[in-house]
Design an enzyme around this catalytic site. Structure first.
Site, short mmCIF file in Angstrom:
data_model
loop_
_atom_site.label_atom_id
_atom_site.label_comp_id
_atom_site.label_asym_id
_atom_site.label_seq_id
_atom_site.Cartn_x
_atom_site.Cartn_y
_atom_site.Cartn_z
N LYS A 198 32.12 32.36 38.22
CA LYS A 198 30.88 32.03 37.53
C LYS A 198 30.33 30.74 38.12
O LYS A 198 30.97 29.70 38.09
CB LYS A 198 31.15 31.85 36.03
CG LYS A 198 29.91 31.50 35.23
CD LYS A 198 30.19 31.53 33.74
CE LYS A 198 28.98 31.13 32.94
NZ LYS A 198 29.26 31.13 31.50
N LYS A 214 29.17 36.30 38.49
CA LYS A 214 27.95 35.92 37.78
C LYS A 214 27.31 34.69 38.39
O LYS A 214 28.03 33.73 38.63
CB LYS A 214 28.34 35.65 36.32
CG LYS A 214 27.21 35.21 35.45
CD LYS A 214 27.72 34.97 34.06
CE LYS A 214 26.62 34.33 33.26
NZ LYS A 214 27.11 33.74 32.05
C1 PBG Z 1 28.21 31.27 27.98
C2 PBG Z 1 27.39 32.18 28.78
C3 PBG Z 1 26.23 31.91 29.54
C4 PBG Z 1 25.76 33.14 30.00
C5 PBG Z 1 26.64 34.11 29.55
N1 PBG Z 1 27.66 33.49 28.82
C6 PBG Z 1 25.45 30.68 29.76
C7 PBG Z 1 25.94 29.53 30.50
O1 PBG Z 1 27.00 29.51 31.11
O2 PBG Z 1 25.21 28.57 30.43
C8 PBG Z 1 24.51 33.36 30.81
C9 PBG Z 1 23.97 34.72 30.81
C10 PBG Z 1 22.60 34.88 31.31
O3 PBG Z 1 21.97 33.97 31.87
O4 PBG Z 1 22.09 35.99 31.14
N2 PBG Z 1 28.99 30.39 28.65
#
Ligand code: PBG
Length: 324
Positions: free
Chosen positions: A195, A248
């Site tokens: 991520k 992601k």
């Molecule tokens: C929580 C989380 C996030 C997303 C999914 N789970 C946000 C972040 O890390 O700030 C983002 C998903 C999206 O942008 O569609 N940690």
């Protein structure tokens, strides 16, 4: 004429011929649909930066789930938008928290739907970080305890899969151990293994009210410039017992999806995030692109890159389009 070159166009002559040799096919069951559940009543409120995506209250959830299920989508991932936040994110692991209630309700109404719980603290902490904070620092090991607690409470509510997204080191091991101890040995972990700290999450933070109140997430989420680091992250999650790996965002990270796919023998998920959705929607609303064609091209490219599954806000639209 001499046959000194290849006639690739032979296999493109008709729609039937092209269909015959098509390598990648999207199915409605490839998609995981994200939903945002609020604690208020009778709410279906559109997220301004994400047209077509709504915050829903529990009493409005069923109609949405009926639509999802009727389209052949088999799975949803649930995010909570709690009324109450505090510095330890207690709403995340409350047995009657908003996500726990939503999961239980969906499982009761739609037992065959695979319900995934996003396991993180950022929606529940007043500082908006994914872990505990002390003197401006995001603590790792102390946060693991709360994440494990959150995962167990979500499994107890009926979650079929736990999807930890917090990026603390050791989160898969901590969650696996806690789940096993509580008897949830059969509940898989779909880890947000790779991520990145990304500007593509902007609209999500509006939807979930989870923007960090100070600093950024760069001490725990990855630098987008790094590829080998993605393999290190994924490797440790695999060793700690992850069952499924998420990359992601996806669109700017198709190379990473392919690397992870080639390196590990686990199912790979691409998270087609909020900013990727918002860009397409904005351009479509301006009449600058052809939305349906573009979305199907994007989603197909993710699958072609190696994603077995795609978490996407386009799930409902795409499921409709591919059945046409
Ligand atoms: C929580 C989380 C996030 C997303 C999914 N789970 C946000 C972040 O890390 O700030 C983002 C998903 C999206 O942008 O569609 N940690």
């Amino acid at each position: 004429m001499e046959a000194s070159f290849q006639r690739h166009r032979r296999l493109r002559t008709t729609a039937g011929m092209r269909k015959l040799v098509r390598e990648t096919e999207l199915r409605a069951s490839d998609f995981i649909y994200p939903i945002f559940v609020t604690e208020e009543e009778n709410v279906k409120s559109e997220v301004p930066s994400m047209p077509g995506v709504y915050q829903l209250s529990l009493d409005r959830l069923k109609e949405e789930m009926e639509e999802v299920a009727s389209l052949g989508i088999q799975s949803v991932i649930v995010f909570g938008v709690p009324e109450h936040k505090d510095d330890v994110g207690s709403g995340a692991y409350h047995d009657h928290g908003i996500v726990q209630k939503a999961i239980a309700q969906i499982k009761q109404d739609f037992p065959e739907l695979v319900v995934i719980a996003d396991t993180c603290l950022c929606e529940y902490t007043d500082h908006g970080h994914c872990g505990l904070v002390e003197n401006g620092e995001i603590l790792n090991d102390e946060s693991l305890v709360l994440l494990a607690k959150t995962a167990v409470s979500q499994a107890r509510a009926g979650a079929d899969i736990i999807a930890p997204s917090n990026m603390m080191d050791g989160f898969v091991a901590a969650i696996r151990e806690a789940l096993d101890q509580e008897g949830f040995t059969n509940v898989p972990i779909m880890s947000y293994a790779v991520k990145y700290a990304s500007a593509f999450y902007g609209p999500f933070r509006d939807a979930a009210g989870s923007s960090p109140q100070f600093g950024d997430r760069k001490t725990y989420q990855m630098d987008y410039a790094n590829r080998r680091e993605a393999l290190r992250e994924a490797k440790s999650d695999v060793e700690e017992g992850a069952d499924v790996l998420i990359v992601k965002p996806t669109l700017s990270y198709l190379d990473i999806v392919r690397e992870v796919k080639n390196e590990f023998n686990l199912p790979v998920v691409g998270y087609n995030v909020s900013g990727e959705y918002a860009m397409v929607k904005a351009a479509a609303q301006n009449g600058w692109i052809e939305e349906k064609a573009l979305v199907l091209e994007m989603l197909t490219s993710m699958k072609r890159a190696g994603a077995d599954l795609i978490i996407t806000y386009f799930a409902k639209d795409a499921a409709k389009w591919i059945s046409e």
